[in-house]
Design an enzyme around this catalytic site. Structure first.
Site, PDB file in Angstrom:
ATOM      1  N   TYR A  24      12.860 -29.860  29.509  1.00 56.34           N
ATOM      2  CA  TYR A  24      13.839 -29.119  28.711  1.00 56.34           C
ATOM      3  C   TYR A  24      13.567 -29.426  27.245  1.00 56.34           C
ATOM      4  CZ  TYR A  24      18.601 -27.613  27.348  1.00 56.34           C
ATOM      5  OH  TYR A  24      19.685 -26.990  26.792  1.00 56.34           O
ATOM      6  N   TYR A  69      25.402 -28.911  37.884  1.00 60.25           N
ATOM      7  CA  TYR A  69      24.828 -29.996  37.083  1.00 60.25           C
ATOM      8  C   TYR A  69      25.828 -30.519  36.055  1.00 60.25           C
ATOM      9  CZ  TYR A  69      22.343 -32.259  33.322  1.00 60.25           C
ATOM     10  OH  TYR A  69      21.983 -33.157  32.362  1.00 60.25           O
ATOM     11  N   HIS A  70      26.368 -29.590  35.276  1.00 53.81           N
ATOM     12  CA  HIS A  70      27.217 -29.986  34.146  1.00 53.81           C
ATOM     13  C   HIS A  70      28.556 -30.541  34.600  1.00 53.81           C
ATOM     14  CE1 HIS A  70      24.380 -26.842  33.107  1.00 53.81           C
ATOM     15  NE2 HIS A  70      24.249 -27.469  31.961  1.00 53.81           N
ATOM     16  N   LYS A  86      36.901 -33.305  17.248  1.00 52.63           N
ATOM     17  CA  LYS A  86      35.516 -32.947  17.576  1.00 52.63           C
ATOM     18  C   LYS A  86      35.041 -31.914  16.565  1.00 52.63           C
ATOM     19  CE  LYS A  86      33.237 -33.152  20.748  1.00 52.63           C
ATOM     20  NZ  LYS A  86      32.052 -34.035  20.740  1.00 52.63           N
ATOM     21  N   ASP A 138      29.432 -29.085  18.467  1.00 50.63           N
ATOM     22  CA  ASP A 138      29.174 -30.020  19.562  1.00 50.63           C
ATOM     23  C   ASP A 138      30.155 -29.822  20.723  1.00 50.63           C
ATOM     24  OD1 ASP A 138      28.492 -32.224  21.075  1.00 50.63           O
ATOM     25  OD2 ASP A 138      29.464 -33.674  19.738  1.00 50.63           O
ATOM     26  N   HIS A 176      30.076 -31.841  23.561  1.00 49.82           N
ATOM     27  CA  HIS A 176      30.217 -33.066  24.364  1.00 49.82           C
ATOM     28  C   HIS A 176      31.634 -33.573  24.250  1.00 49.82           C
ATOM     29  CE1 HIS A 176      25.825 -32.989  23.777  1.00 49.82           C
ATOM     30  NE2 HIS A 176      25.803 -33.499  24.997  1.00 49.82           N
TER      31      HIS A 176
END
Ligand code: B12
Ligand SMILES: Nc1nc2c(ncn2[C@@H]2O[C@H](COP(=O)(O)OP(=O)(O)O)[C@@H](O)[C@H]2O)c(=O)[nH]1
Ligand SMILES: [Mg+2]
Lengths: 338, 672
Positions: free
Chosen positions: B17, B171-172, B540, B544, B546
């Protein structure tokens, strides 16, 4: 502890009246502060801000209802309308605190729902925890709402209410709106309890859910007119959807209509002054107990005094508070610094 | 020495990736990776491209070319695939809210190069649901977003038949803390929502619907508990087989195969003793390679320095070599399914299936996955699972080598280099991309652009498939930001629930109880001394997405008695400073993992100063290399926390001290 960092109330009041955001923020902090030194200044601040305006200007709106009914989403939809019309809005959003034995913390999650375009100077949102006070509203909300009224056209107070004890909201808003969750037990409870007497406007949100919402609206519609609280007010029940943005402008119009009704019936100023004296009493009692109240003549005398100074109740409050303090201090040797 | 057997299975597709700085720099990287034996490409886009902003948008400041390649127009796409034959390449694009657009640029480029789109093969991730739940690059509300996904599926099934238009991602979810059962349940719910939406669009005749089902592929995670993970993948296969048969009447078993790609778990990769991550990665890969019946079609691995920052080419090469050793040196590919017939494995698979079925029913009862996202239910479940995991690490119940046990280490030669052992994207990339974009805008034909955008807006409103008008936009030279804005104007924008409002007493694990009690006392005492309860804003800034760290800090802060304001991801520094002011907080905590911490923290501090809040203490956490941490502290940030500070109780104790110090109270020091 030093008093350092506590603002000068006179200067602060002047800045708040000019609508300075930084001043509004520190004024709210001051009203929230329970240190004795802060209390005196908070009372001074309120006294400096008070005036005829507090009985006649602006519009105080209370929005209550069960968690998740869509109160914040609706408030957000209404803010859009107000802001389009150039009306400024202050919001006090109250969320529950966790129980004291669990730390008493709180997640204040309403801001994200009352989403705001970046940098809107005409909107100010303060979130508050209810700090486990009965009625779902922290006592701090009262003075905070008056402070906001000094510089915003409309002040909205959002609180969680599930239909048992939230009488407080009735003593805060000029106009109270109950937001119902379609087909929920909470709403049924609500209809059964006597508290259906409180709201002036009913909103059944999530009309997009269809039948459930329509059913709830008609149930409320059947119960609401039975009350005979106020001649001349029709207690509208609105079916609407915050997310689909349907029914909002009709809903929105009821608020202004209700305010005009209150003014025409001579109720606006009367209600506000009642609310203010209720709060002053509650606060004097909380700070000094029944003994303290006796020092200024007891409950009835206080109510009378406040009634005589309708547009300057806070100045009167400050005088009574100082009187009580000086009486107390003359009994005990002074340990408090002013 | 035994020679390998002749009839080995084909290995999976091996990818890395990657993408950074600019289309040109990324193209060079891709070509060297292919020369090293990588067999497919996996494109990482930068955050502005993923969220539909042009490089010169104020919201893109500091983010251009940082965590991926910026693609503003078809010219960038052309440069990215310079000398790479599109008809022979298998290209995976991690792109979601703007997937229809990036796919249009790819198809448009193929057309421009005279290549038949029918020959294109690859994948657009194109799964919006996990964006709301974990990954964070959403733009539009669920309804229109699902429609965009259906449009790309309907279009590719007819016109780009070798393309995987959507890659349903679990996955996430695991990276946001999901358990194997949650991964199974929510991924399958997502797949159903997508298929139901395509079916409802009526664009595909019923007899061709099995082809649509066949095009649905998955992107899965594999964590360190590799036996359970191996079983999870077998469970996925069985459940998908059953679901496609019963719900969608796909009778051909070949069309019911569970096809999936993998990136192994990164959440468990550590900043402390980072060399240990190599073992973790290899073991995790075993989970998806071991059983032939449930083997991954494509694998990409993180690098050993995952928790430190972006990988350099050498780090990625090492990860690729792990795959190659597994595929070409071991005898793994010489056998049939070695787990078939194992009662232990079968029992674990059934257990996972039973759990997932229950959760699927639960979600369906709430009106399906979209309703459960809007209500915040699933996000709360994920935040709760992640909280349990972190609290088990805090208490020592879950052992992480080098983090909460076996911490002693010799100095690592891997981390002593002058580059901090991470990749730095080109600091000039943003300026250059902006210049390139502005030059592009000057070169193109404005009338074509206007007409193409008009067509796009019309399609968005009328409900026509979005792809043809998007491809026209691509060819006309429309930019990513223009495409994104045209649809914003029609669809509006959406912010999903944050999920941090989980009930405080709904989970048993509170982390170390004694510590929690002690911090609660400190928080309460400090609040009384200051006159009102301690209030913190967790912010945040930037693009981003995350959110894990911020969410867990917010939940922990609430649990120890703070009043917490957390408004979710993707806020501007102005919004954060404004919230800090309106809310009257005692401290601001910023969380930044995107690498843009220098720009973003600087802007927040500046915005706070502009609001008379210079004295408000700010702390920050995230992926912040030591040298940057020093610079941030010099700018006035009071404390910096990174992944090695895994103990949230300790962090809370420290924040209380930051507030105390700021208000002239003495520090209380470390927790006992
Ligand atoms: C999980 C993860 C994801 C998940 C995120 C899920 C979610 N909702 O959070 C997913 C899979 C979605 C994801 C996606 C991406 N990721 Co990622 N991801 C990670 C990973 C593996 C772990 C981060 C994490 O959640 N840790 C667990 C939490 C609890 O820890 P934490 O945030 O570090 O917080 C701790 C401390 O830092 C501190 N802290 C943090 N914030 C705050 C705030 C306050 C106030 C305080 C007091 C403390 C504090 O306290 C916490 C407790 O210990 C890291 C690598 C790693 N192992 O760290 C990469 C990483 C952060 N990701 C990275 C990248 C590039 C991406 C992508 C941008 C890739 C791309 N090009 O598309 C995408 C897009 C995401 C987006 N929209 O921005 C890079 C960032 C590179 C950089 N900084 O230079 C990393 C470092 C991986 C790498 N080496 O390449 N990612
Ligand atoms: N279906 C539907 N959901 C809504 C509507 N209004 C709000 N919601 C959802 O209801 C949930 C709670 O909304 P919120 O405004 O936070 O409610 P509050 O707790 O009463 O303030 C959110 O998930 C909203 O998306 C509506 O009109 N229709
Ligand atoms: Mg709310």
């Amino acid at each position: 502890m030093t008093n350092l960092g506590l603002p000068d109330p006179e200067q602060l009041a002047a800045r708040i009246l000019r609508g300075e955001r930084a001043a509004v923020a520190s004024g709210l902090n001051l009203l929230d502060n329970r240190l004795p030194a802060a209390r005196s200044r908070a009372v001074r601040l309120l006294a400096c801000l008070s005036g005829e305006r507090w009985l006649t200007a602006g519009h105080l709106i209370g929005v209550t209802g069960p968690p998740g009914a869509g109160k914040s989403s609706l408030v957000s939809a209404m803010i859009r309308e107000w802001r389009l019309a150039g009306t400024t809005v202050g919001v006090l959003a109250v969320d529950p605190s966790s129980r004291p034995e669990l730390g008493g913390g709180a997640l204040l999650g309403d801001r994200i729902r009352i989403k705001t375009p970046a940098q809107d100077e005409g909107l100010f949102i303060r979130s508050l925890a209810n700090r486990n006070q009965l009625g779902g509203v922290a006592g701090e909300v009262w003075p905070m709402s008056w402070l906001m009224l000094a510089c915003f056209d409309i002040v909205v107070i959002e609180t969680v209410g599930v239909g048992q004890t939230e009488i407080d909201i009735a003593e805060i808003g000029d106009t109270v709106c109950y937001v119902a969750q379609p087909a929920s037990g909470d709403t049924i409870q609500y209809l059964k309890s006597g508290i259906i007497e409180i709201p002036d406007i009913f909103a059944v949100n999530k009309a997009d859910l269809g039948a459930a919402a329509r059913k709830t609206a008609s149930e409320i519609g059947r119960s609401a007119p039975r009350q005979d609280r106020r001649e001349g007010w029709d207690y509208p029940v609105c079916l609407l959807s915050a997310t689909m943005n349907t029914g909002i402008s009709e809903f929105h119009a009821h608020f202004d209509r209700h305010r005009r009704f209150l003014v025409a019936a001579g109720l606006l100023a009367r209600q506000r002054s009642q609310h203010q004296s209720a709060w002053v009493l509650r606060l004097l009692k909380e700070e000094f107990g029944s003994f303290g109240l006796e020092l200024v003549g007891g409950r009835a005398a206080i109510e009378k005094r406040l009634g005589e100074y309708r547009s300057s109740q806070f100045e009167e409050y400050e005088r009574m508070r100082e009187h009580i303090l000086s009486r107390l201090l003359s009994v005990n040797q002074p340990t408090l610094s002013p | 020495m035994v020679a390998p057997r002749k009839n080995r299975d084909q290995p999976w597709l091996m990818r890395t990736y990657s993408g950074h700085s600019s289309a040109r720099a990324s193209n060079a990287l891709y070509r060297t990776n292919l020369a090293k034996g990588q067999t497919g490409l996996s494109v990482a886009f930068d955050l502005p491209t993923q969220t539909g902003y042009d490089a010169d948008s104020p919201l893109a400041r500091g983010e251009v070319g940082k965590v991926g390649v910026p693609i503003s127009s078809i010219e960038d796409m052309d440069q990215l695939f310079d000398q790479i034959p599109l008809d022979q390449m298998n290209t995976s694009m991690t792109i979601n809210a703007t997937a229809a657009w990036l796919l249009s640029l790819y198809i448009g480029l193929a057309q421009r190069r005279g290549i038949d789109p029918k020959k294109l093969s690859g994948t657009t991730q194109n799964d919006i649901i996990k964006e709301y739940l974990s990954r964070g690059t959403y733009i539009y509300p669920p309804g229109p977003s699902m429609r965009l996904i259906a449009d790309t599926i309907n279009y590719t099934v007819k016109n780009v038949p070798k393309w995987n238009p959507t890659n349903v991602c679990s996955y996430h979810l695991q990276e946001a803390g999901a358990t194997p059962v949650q991964e199974l349940a929510y991924a399958l719910c997502t797949a159903m929502a997508v298929l139901d939406r395509v079916k409802a669009s009526g664009e595909v005749p019923p007899e061709e619907f099995p082809q649509v089902v066949e095009r649905i592929s998955f992107f899965v995670n594999a964590g360190i508990r590799f036996i359970e993970e191996c079983c999870k993948l077998r469970a996925f296969g069985e459940m998908w087989d059953e679901l496609t048969l019963t719900r969608y009447q796909v009778t051909d078993p070949k069309l019911r195969r569970f096809r999936y790609g993998v990136q192994v778990n990164s959440l468990g990769l550590t900043e402390a003793q980072p060399e240990n991550n190599v073992q973790r990665i290899v073991l995790e890969m075993l989970a998806v390679a071991l059983s032939k019946r449930a083997r991954a079609r494509a694998i990409q691995l993180p690098a050993w320095n995952e928790a430190m920052g972006l990988p350099r080419p050498w780090d990625q090469q090492w990860a690729l070599r792990m795959q190659q050793v597994m595929a070409f040196e071991t005898d793994l590919l010489e056998y049939g399914d070695i787990l078939d017939g194992s009662p232990v494995i079968a029992a674990k698979v059934s257990e996972l299936i039973a759990g997932a079925r229950r959760e699927i029913e639960n979600v369906e009862a709430q009106g399906g996955i979209i309703a459960a996202i809007e209500s915040g239910y699933i996000k709360r479940e994920l935040v709760g699972s992640h909280m349990s995991r972190l609290r088990a690490i805090e208490s020592g119940e879950l052992k992480i080598i080098g983090v909460n046990c076996f911490q002693e280490t010799a100095e690592s030669p891997l981390t002593t280099g002058s580059d901090g052992a991470i990749m730095k994207s080109d600091p000039a990339a943003e300026r250059q991309q902006i210049e390139r974009l502005q030059e592009h805008r000057r070169q193109r034909n404005d009338a074509d652009v206007r007409a193409a955008l008009q067509g796009l807006g019309d399609a968005a409103k009328s409900g026509d498939n979005i792809m043809p008008s998007s491809i026209r936009c691509a060819l006309a030279g429309v930019t990513t930001g223009e495409w994104g804005d045209a649809l914003r104007a029609v669809f509006g924008e959406f912010r999903p629930p944050t999920g941090v409002d989980i009930a405080i007493d709904s989970r048993e694990v509170l982390g170390r109880k004694d510590q929690v009690t002690e911090i609660r006392d400190r928080v309460a005492r400090t609040g009384s001394a200051l006159g009102r309860p301690l209030k913190i804003l967790v912010g945040k800034p930037g693009l981003d997405g995350h959110s894990n760290g911020a969410e867990q800090v917010a939940v922990k802060a609430r649990d120890v008695g703070f009043e917490v304001v957390y408004d979710g991801i993707r806020l501007t520094p102005q919004q954060i400073a404004q919230a800090a002011q309106e809310e009257g907080v005692h401290v601001v905590g910023l969380s930044i993992l995107s690498g843009s911490h220098m720009e973003l923290v600087g802007s927040v501090l500046q915005e706070l100063r502009a609001r008379d809040l210079a004295a408000l203490p700010v702390v920050a956490g995230g992926i912040i290399p030591p040298a940057d941490a020093e610079r941030l502290l010099a700018l006035g940030v009071r404390a910096i926390y990174t992944p090695k500070d895994f103990n949230l109780n300790a962090i809370m104790g420290d924040i209380v001290d930051v507030v105390r110090e700021n208000n002239g109270l003495e520090r209380l020091g470390l927790l006992s």
